[in-house]
Design a protein around this motif. Sequence first.
Motif, PDB file in Angstrom:
ATOM      1  N   ASP A  83       0.802  -1.311  -0.036  1.00 30.98           N
ATOM      2  CA  ASP A  83       0.029   0.147   0.010  1.00 30.98           C
ATOM      3  C   ASP A  83       0.873   1.216  -0.061  1.00 30.98           C
ATOM      4  O   ASP A  83       0.425   2.368   0.083  1.00 30.98           O
ATOM      5  N   ALA A  84       2.250   1.218  -0.333  1.00 29.42           N
ATOM      6  CA  ALA A  84       2.988   2.401  -0.557  1.00 29.42           C
ATOM      7  C   ALA A  84       2.542   3.286  -1.666  1.00 29.42           C
ATOM      8  O   ALA A  84       1.877   2.737  -2.500  1.00 29.42           O
ATOM      9  N   LEU A  85       2.830   4.639  -1.455  1.00 28.17           N
ATOM     10  CA  LEU A  85       2.392   5.567  -2.441  1.00 28.17           C
ATOM     11  C   LEU A  85       3.588   5.742  -3.289  1.00 28.17           C
ATOM     12  O   LEU A  85       4.857   5.631  -2.864  1.00 28.17           O
ATOM     13  N   SER A  86       3.074   6.305  -4.471  1.00 28.44           N
ATOM     14  CA  SER A  86       4.337   6.902  -5.309  1.00 28.44           C
ATOM     15  C   SER A  86       4.442   8.508  -4.954  1.00 28.44           C
ATOM     16  O   SER A  86       3.563   9.149  -4.924  1.00 28.44           O
ATOM     17  N   TYR A  87       5.654   8.567  -4.954  1.00 33.71           N
ATOM     18  CA  TYR A  87       6.342  10.060  -4.609  1.00 33.71           C
ATOM     19  C   TYR A  87       7.270  10.275  -6.072  1.00 33.71           C
ATOM     20  O   TYR A  87       7.992   9.475  -6.345  1.00 33.71           O
ATOM     21  N   TYR A  88       7.272  11.753  -6.043  1.00 31.25           N
ATOM     22  CA  TYR A  88       7.949  12.119  -7.350  1.00 31.25           C
ATOM     23  C   TYR A  88       9.003  13.152  -7.051  1.00 31.25           C
ATOM     24  O   TYR A  88       8.723  14.115  -6.412  1.00 31.25           O
ATOM     25  N   LEU A  89      10.189  13.242  -7.517  1.00 31.42           N
ATOM     26  CA  LEU A  89      11.170  14.165  -7.217  1.00 31.42           C
ATOM     27  C   LEU A  89      10.794  15.606  -7.579  1.00 31.42           C
ATOM     28  O   LEU A  89      10.336  15.893  -8.680  1.00 31.42           O
ATOM     29  N   ASP A  90      10.786  16.476  -6.860  1.00 30.31           N
ATOM     30  CA  ASP A  90      10.626  17.969  -6.992  1.00 30.31           C
ATOM     31  C   ASP A  90      11.883  18.643  -6.837  1.00 30.31           C
ATOM     32  O   ASP A  90      11.927  19.685  -6.002  1.00 30.31           O
ATOM     33  N   ALA A  91      12.758  18.709  -7.893  1.00 28.20           N
ATOM     34  CA  ALA A  91      13.848  19.320  -8.042  1.00 28.20           C
ATOM     35  C   ALA A  91      13.789  20.921  -7.817  1.00 28.20           C
ATOM     36  O   ALA A  91      14.707  21.364  -7.252  1.00 28.20           O
ATOM     37  N   ASP A  92      12.633  21.467  -8.488  1.00 28.18           N
ATOM     38  CA  ASP A  92      12.794  22.822  -8.436  1.00 28.18           C
ATOM     39  C   ASP A  92      11.859  23.637  -7.137  1.00 28.18           C
ATOM     40  O   ASP A  92      11.584  24.641  -7.289  1.00 28.18           O
ATOM     41  N   GLU A  93      11.352  22.689  -6.330  1.00 26.60           N
ATOM     42  CA  GLU A  93      10.703  22.821  -5.240  1.00 26.60           C
ATOM     43  C   GLU A  93       9.442  23.718  -5.617  1.00 26.60           C
ATOM     44  O   GLU A  93       9.328  24.640  -4.870  1.00 26.60           O
ATOM     45  N   ASP A  94       8.942  23.499  -6.571  1.00 31.69           N
ATOM     46  CA  ASP A  94       7.504  24.238  -6.901  1.00 31.69           C
ATOM     47  C   ASP A  94       6.069  23.627  -6.759  1.00 31.69           C
ATOM     48  O   ASP A  94       5.093  23.967  -6.804  1.00 31.69           O
ATOM     49  N   TYR A 112      10.392  15.250  -2.204  1.00 31.48           N
ATOM     50  CA  TYR A 112       9.337  14.760  -3.028  1.00 31.48           C
ATOM     51  C   TYR A 112       8.000  14.999  -2.679  1.00 31.48           C
ATOM     52  O   TYR A 112       7.841  15.674  -1.792  1.00 31.48           O
ATOM     53  N   VAL A 113       7.146  14.934  -3.809  1.00 31.53           N
ATOM     54  CA  VAL A 113       5.804  15.358  -3.881  1.00 31.53           C
ATOM     55  C   VAL A 113       4.928  14.215  -4.376  1.00 31.53           C
ATOM     56  O   VAL A 113       5.326  13.382  -5.286  1.00 31.53           O
ATOM     57  N   SER A 114       3.569  14.208  -4.121  1.00 28.68           N
ATOM     58  CA  SER A 114       2.634  13.164  -4.732  1.00 28.68           C
ATOM     59  C   SER A 114       2.294  13.488  -6.276  1.00 28.68           C
ATOM     60  O   SER A 114       1.706  12.949  -6.831  1.00 28.68           O
ATOM     61  N   SER A 115       2.550  14.697  -6.860  1.00 33.38           N
ATOM     62  CA  SER A 115       2.299  15.157  -8.033  1.00 33.38           C
ATOM     63  C   SER A 115       3.267  14.616  -9.161  1.00 33.38           C
ATOM     64  O   SER A 115       4.392  15.301  -8.644  1.00 33.38           O
ATOM     65  N   ASP A 116       3.004  14.251 -10.201  1.00 34.15           N
ATOM     66  CA  ASP A 116       4.175  14.159 -11.216  1.00 34.15           C
ATOM     67  C   ASP A 116       3.823  15.092 -12.524  1.00 34.15           C
ATOM     68  O   ASP A 116       4.267  14.476 -13.611  1.00 34.15           O
ATOM     69  N   GLU A 117       3.204  15.945 -12.283  1.00 39.43           N
ATOM     70  CA  GLU A 117       2.743  16.631 -13.485  1.00 39.43           C
ATOM     71  C   GLU A 117       3.555  17.812 -13.817  1.00 39.43           C
ATOM     72  O   GLU A 117       3.453  18.709 -14.763  1.00 39.43           O
ATOM     73  N   ASP A 118       4.844  18.117 -13.341  1.00 37.09           N
ATOM     74  CA  ASP A 118       5.736  19.073 -13.706  1.00 37.09           C
ATOM     75  C   ASP A 118       6.608  18.697 -14.972  1.00 37.09           C
ATOM     76  O   ASP A 118       7.028  17.492 -15.192  1.00 37.09           O
ATOM     77  N   CYS A 119       6.492  19.678 -16.005  1.00 32.60           N
ATOM     78  CA  CYS A 119       6.759  19.311 -17.416  1.00 32.60           C
ATOM     79  C   CYS A 119       8.392  19.902 -17.306  1.00 32.60           C
ATOM     80  O   CYS A 119       9.074  19.520 -18.499  1.00 32.60           O
TER      81      CYS A 119
END
Length: 174
Positions: A83-94, A112-119
């Motif tokens: 049941d672990a969740l996915s987290y995504y690196l937020d290199a630019d901290e936005d 890391y954040v739960s959103s992977d929408e940064d282009c």
Amino acid sequence: ELDNDCDGEIDEDGASTWYLDADGDGYGLEDSSIVACGEEIAGYAVLSGDCDDGDLDVSPGADEVCDGVDNDCDGDTDGGSVDALSYYLDADEDGYGSADAMITSCVEPDGYVSSDEDCNDDDPSVRPDASEICDGVDNNCDDITDTDAEDIATFYLDADDDGYGDSEDTMSGC
């Protein structure tokens, strides 16, 4: 010398090692065993490796879940939890991460954040909630560059070069 295979003769073959299984999960304790004949012995299991024989939900055959307990007795608490969740690196901290850098975890790790929408995770001004502006960059990650910009200008055809355009003949652009 014992009758290990329960055939009435003294020999060394046929008996099984049984492990104390207090919680009844099918796995017993390695250090609490007996050697005996029989297909089933109440309170014992033929499999060992239970790391908490007081908890039915903890055994080598259990799924690891995010609960701070080593459910599957592999020595790694919460590692590989179903049941672990996915987290995504937020290199630019936005507040938006990159789908290219994902980990799974029971808790959100730092950075890391739960959103992977940064282009574009190298530029904090480029993110899904940013305003599109005329700059040649897809600022809001909608795969459209500048045509939906909020600072887009309207141009008027000035056929006679007098500095004043025709309000009936316009075009928009950056």
